[in-house]
Motif scaffolding. Structure first.
Motif, PDB file in Angstrom:
ATOM      1  N   LEU A  58      26.908  40.071  27.782  1.00  0.00           N
ATOM      2  CA  LEU A  58      26.708  38.786  28.092  1.00  0.00           C
ATOM      3  C   LEU A  58      26.046  38.524  29.242  1.00  0.00           C
ATOM      4  CD1 LEU A  58      27.443  35.910  27.574  1.00  0.00           C
ATOM      5  CD2 LEU A  58      29.639  36.106  28.994  1.00  0.00           C
ATOM      6  N   PRO A  59      26.068  39.713  30.326  1.00  0.00           N
ATOM      7  CA  PRO A  59      25.139  39.446  31.568  1.00  0.00           C
ATOM      8  C   PRO A  59      23.613  40.036  31.028  1.00  0.00           C
ATOM      9  CG  PRO A  59      27.508  40.700  32.202  1.00  0.00           C
ATOM     10  CD  PRO A  59      27.229  40.443  30.606  1.00  0.00           C
TER      11      PRO A  59
ATOM     12  N   ASN B 145      36.004  35.197  33.475  1.00  0.00           N
ATOM     13  CA  ASN B 145      35.209  34.808  34.685  1.00  0.00           C
ATOM     14  C   ASN B 145      33.692  35.110  34.406  1.00  0.00           C
ATOM     15  OD1 ASN B 145      37.502  34.042  36.389  1.00  0.00           O
ATOM     16  ND2 ASN B 145      37.830  36.075  36.960  1.00  0.00           N
ATOM     17  N   ALA B 146      33.569  35.755  33.217  1.00  0.00           N
ATOM     18  CA  ALA B 146      32.019  36.244  32.836  1.00  0.00           C
ATOM     19  C   ALA B 146      30.946  35.001  32.895  1.00  0.00           C
ATOM     20  CB  ALA B 146      31.935  36.940  31.522  1.00  0.00           C
ATOM     21  N   PRO B 147      31.419  33.764  32.424  1.00  0.00           N
ATOM     22  CA  PRO B 147      30.451  32.904  32.591  1.00  0.00           C
ATOM     23  C   PRO B 147      30.248  32.128  33.969  1.00  0.00           C
ATOM     24  CG  PRO B 147      32.047  32.395  30.779  1.00  0.00           C
ATOM     25  CD  PRO B 147      32.480  33.705  31.499  1.00  0.00           C
ATOM     26  N   ALA B 148      31.356  32.129  34.591  1.00  0.00           N
ATOM     27  CA  ALA B 148      31.157  31.791  36.136  1.00  0.00           C
ATOM     28  C   ALA B 148      30.190  32.780  36.894  1.00  0.00           C
ATOM     29  CB  ALA B 148      32.447  31.886  36.901  1.00  0.00           C
TER      30      ALA B 148
ATOM     31  N   LEU C 140      23.661  28.114  28.542  1.00  0.00           N
ATOM     32  CA  LEU C 140      24.461  29.483  28.731  1.00  0.00           C
ATOM     33  C   LEU C 140      26.068  29.234  29.095  1.00  0.00           C
ATOM     34  CD1 LEU C 140      21.966  31.114  31.258  1.00  0.00           C
ATOM     35  CD2 LEU C 140      22.862  31.975  29.014  1.00  0.00           C
ATOM     36  N   ARG C 141      26.195  28.229  29.849  1.00  0.00           N
ATOM     37  CA  ARG C 141      27.621  27.651  29.982  1.00  0.00           C
ATOM     38  C   ARG C 141      28.402  27.485  28.566  1.00  0.00           C
ATOM     39  NH1 ARG C 141      26.773  23.234  34.685  1.00  0.00           N
ATOM     40  NH2 ARG C 141      26.461  24.618  36.355  1.00  0.00           N
TER      41      ARG C 141
ATOM     42  N   ALA D 222      31.546  29.772  27.442  1.00  0.00           N
ATOM     43  CA  ALA D 222      32.806  29.322  27.083  1.00  0.00           C
ATOM     44  C   ALA D 222      32.990  29.731  25.948  1.00  0.00           C
ATOM     45  CB  ALA D 222      32.719  27.632  27.315  1.00  0.00           C
ATOM     46  N   ARG D 223      32.237  29.949  24.857  1.00  0.00           N
ATOM     47  CA  ARG D 223      32.604  29.942  23.342  1.00  0.00           C
ATOM     48  C   ARG D 223      32.851  31.741  23.531  1.00  0.00           C
ATOM     49  NH1 ARG D 223      27.998  27.106  19.880  1.00  0.00           N
ATOM     50  NH2 ARG D 223      28.591  24.944  20.207  1.00  0.00           N
ATOM     51  N   ALA D 224      32.080  32.358  24.054  1.00  0.00           N
ATOM     52  CA  ALA D 224      32.535  33.867  24.069  1.00  0.00           C
ATOM     53  C   ALA D 224      34.009  34.122  24.799  1.00  0.00           C
ATOM     54  CB  ALA D 224      31.579  34.671  25.061  1.00  0.00           C
ATOM     55  N   ALA D 225      34.393  33.391  25.547  1.00  0.00           N
ATOM     56  CA  ALA D 225      35.510  33.629  26.254  1.00  0.00           C
ATOM     57  C   ALA D 225      36.633  32.920  25.490  1.00  0.00           C
ATOM     58  CB  ALA D 225      35.757  32.746  27.599  1.00  0.00           C
TER      59      ALA D 225
END
Length: 434
Positions: free
Chosen positions: A80-81, A3-6, A37-38, A42-45
């Motif tokens: 990430l944030p 849920n971090a990207p969201a 950023l998206r 996505a890549r980090a997740a």
């Protein structure tokens, strides 16, 4: 963790400005930033998910691998944030920058997302009337700007159209380009020059503001209009309608001959008024003079009582003179054409009884009483060299060839009278005495 990207996207959305507040450049940059950023989120997740599911390396306890994986996940989640906040802050700062730095790209039509280039536009009326784009943008707002001098400057409309000013035309349409210049030659007359150009003699008189028909001299420059009429210079208060009414013309007559496209006149503008008429040639009043003095002035005196006899001598001196009009019904004289200024002599001895201007059309006139009721008259001269009461001999100069009075071209109108001229006498054919 997924849920971090969201969360980053939601944070960005809260910081986004409204569409009306952003420039075109800022909107494009923001869209690119959000997209990247998206992709990063996505890549980090995906990396975190693969790390969580991957088996521990050989020889390493699963608990140790799990702890390191959790540490990596925790570190990625914390960083990430922070990264997202930095990117959002940079994008926000860029959105406050003006959008005028965009280079003019794209085509001249309405397709494509790039700015369109338009010729003309702007709030001033000092632009060429032929425009490739309207002066207002699609939203109805004023698309142009100008500096303090009133000169239009480049500007963009809200849809990205670039308006560029064009050169201002300062040419004034008038009839000055239709006028010709003629240099007076030896032997020229107003009537002859007018006939050469197919216009009236008075047209040349009015255009050059002449004061006498015989006032021409060799080398003099004359203005020649293209048609008979007047040449006027527009003064304060003149309009196309007022000039047309004053000279009994129509506005179309004036606009057509002068090739006018703008009906508004400008002070100092030269206009040709076809078939218009000015003031007539003034007729000088004769000045009576009984005796004495020089060659000017009118008057009368009695001549000799008897004529000495013999043929009259030819009154014009110089080669090239000839009879341009003979004695006939309605023309009771002979006209002797000669170069302007040629010498005129007395045809016989006698006494000058008139010397000066005759308002009946003779112009500068000399009358000589030759005796026995015979009189000779010399008309249309440009100069007089005798005075009333003066005795002259045969061949003595009395004046010079001209075209004064009602005359066309330089010549001597020579009359022979039996009896007092215009007082009981009558004219006879001079050829009988020459």
């Amino acid at each position: 963790m997924p849920n971090a990207p969201a969360g980053v996207v939601r944070a960005i959305a809260r910081l986004r400005r409204t569409t009306s507040e952003r420039s075109v450049h800022a909107r494009r940059l923001r869209r690119r930033t959000i997209g990247r950023l998206r992709m990063v989120g996505a890549r980090a997740a995906a990396v975190a998910h693969r790390a969580h599911l991957a088996p521990p390396p050989v020889g390493r306890p699963r608990s140790t691998s799990l702890r390191r994986s959790l540490a990596v996940h925790s570190s990625s989640e914390r960083m990430l944030p922070v990264v997202a906040a930095i990117v959002v802050l940079g994008a926000s700062l860029v959105s406050f920058q003006p959008a005028a730095a965009v280079s003019p790209t794209g085509s001249v039509d309405a397709s494509g997302s790039g700015p369109r280039l338009a010729i003309g536009g702007g709030p001033t009326d000092l632009l060429d009337p032929v425009r490739l784009a309207s002066q207002t943008g699609p939203d109805g707002s004023d698309a142009g700007q100008s500096d303090l001098t009133g000169t239009p400057t480049e500007t963009y409309s809200s849809d990205g159209t670039l308006y560029k000013p064009v050169a201002v035309s300062t040419n004034v349409q008038d009839g000055s380009g239709l006028l010709e210049t003629y240099v007076v030659q030896s032997g020229d007359t107003l009537t002859g020059i007018a006939s050469r150009y197919g216009i009236s003699m008075m047209t040349i008189w009015w255009a050059n503001k002449l004061t006498a028909k015989d006032d021409l001299h060799v080398g003099q420059k004359l203005i020649i209009p293209p048609v008979s009429g007047l040449v006027v210079t527009v003064k304060d208060g003149d309009t196309l309608e007022s000039l047309a009414a004053k000279y009994s013309l129509t506005t179309d007559d004036i606009a057509s001959i002068n090739e006018l496209e703008d009906p508004n006149l400008i002070i100092g503008q030269v206009l040709i008024l076809p078939n218009a008429a000015g003031a007539p040639i003034p007729t000088p009043k004769p000045v009576a003079k009984v005796s004495g003095g020089g060659g000017g002035g009118g008057g009368s005196s009695s001549g000799p009582s008897t004529y000495s006899g013999g043929k009259l001598s030819w009154p014009v001196v110089g080669g090239g003179n000839y009879i341009s009009q003979p004695f006939r019904y309605g023309h009771y004289a002979i006209d002797i054409a000669a170069d302007y200024g040629s010498r005129v002599n007395a045809a016989a001895a006698g006494t000058v009884i008139w010397s000066g201007w005759r308002s009946g059309g003779g112009g500068n006139v000399v009358w000589i009483a030759n005796g026995s009721g015979l009189y000779t008259t010399y008309n249309h001269m440009s100069a007089i060299s005798v005075h009333v009461g003066q005795s002259v001999s045969r061949g003595q100069q009395v004046g010079r060839i001209g075209s004064s009075g009602h005359a066309t071209g330089p010549h001597l109108h020579f009359e022979v009278w039996s009896g007092m001229p215009w007082n009981g006498g009558y004219r006879v054919n001079p050829r009988r005495y020459l």
